[in-house]
Design an enzyme around this catalytic site. Structure first.
Site: not given
Length: 283
Positions: A156, A172, A218
């Site tokens: 993730h 990220h 995103k």
């Protein structure tokens, strides 16, 4: 406003100071911020604030360093769509262990480990510590709406996932962003700012941005840029184990940052990322 955690801030500053593999902006890499991203969620909207890629240059020799090499080998081990069960091969398990072996030898992870042992949050034995890291980051769990294990903290946060094919969740990490942009899978749409956040700076190491990946968007992501994999791993592991709060404020170097860290069943990392609150003058 939550008070910044002084003890944790001091630890993060120590991690930062000892991140020997961090890249130097303008020398080891260059980014091009261009314009502010629009508010649209559409993939092909006309609000694209950036006609060019985010990364204009990265010295890829840095990717030959042991921790970078081990980290990059993990990025292609995942099925991005949530709901698709992850099949973990023995080779992938070996790659996960090789990555952990490489990072726990670095100054940043050694500092984090020592601190966690002092706080009785991690075992002193290196093998047991590695097992703890494996559980936090690599053990699979079922993300929302799925009945089968289809996600992990590592996937993730560092690799990125898609939900319903249209929304990018997680993602990220700057190395994955750079590599995917180079392959043509990322369309950088500009930087993100709100009324309270500082304008981003091409020579600073934290950036909020908008991008599309494959067929998903995103709308707002936040990442460290140019830091080593071991720095992020150490920082996020520290926040996960030391703070019961899902948001913790830390101050280090030029940055006043909120680290968001959502737990999954208290055993795994659900998501974690930095939010830049303001720049500060280093003392």
């Amino acid at each position: 406003m939550i008070e910044s955690d002084r003890e944790l801030s001091a630890m993060v500053q120590e991690l930062w100071d000892n991140d020997i593999n961090r890249l130097k902006p303008g020398k080891d890499y260059r980014i091009s911020l261009q314009g502010k991203a629009g508010d649209s969620m559409a993939i092909n909207d006309n609000n694209d604030g950036a006609g060019y890629p985010l990364f204009t240059f990265v010295d890829e020799n840095i990717f030959k360093k042991e921790t970078f090499l081990a980290f990059i080998s993990l990025l292609d081990n995942y099925e991005s769509d949530t709901g698709e069960p992850e099949i973990v091969t023995p080779e992938e398990v070996a790659e996960n262990h090789k990555f952990l072996d490489s990072i726990i030898q670095t100054p940043t992870m050694k500092i984090a480990h020592k601190y966690l042992v002092e706080k009785h949050l991690s075992p002193e034995d290196e093998t047991q510590f590695k097992e703890q890291l494996y559980r936090i980051w690599f053990e699979l769990y079922a993300r929302r709406g799925s009945s089968r294990p289809d996600s992990s903290g590592f996937e993730h946060v560092f690799v990125g996932e898609t939900r319903g094919g249209r929304t990018v969740i997680g993602f990220h990490n700057w190395i994955q962003l750079y590599l995917q942009e180079k392959l043509g899978h990322i369309d950088y749409k500009g930087y993100s700012v709100n009324a309270n956040s500082p304008k981003p700076d091409e020579n600073k190491h934290i950036l909020a941005l908008q991008f599309s990946w494959k067929n998903g968007i995103k709308p707002k992501g936040s990442i460290f840029i140019g830091v080593s994999p071991e720095f992020e791993f150490a920082l996020y592991t520290l926040c996960f184990l030391t703070s019961p709060n899902e948001r913790v404020k830390v101050q280090f170097s030029f940055y006043d940052v909120e680290i968001v860290c959502h737990h999954y069943n208290q055993k795994h990392i659900g998501t974690t990322y930095p939010v830049l609150l303001r720049y500060q003058n280093p003392e």
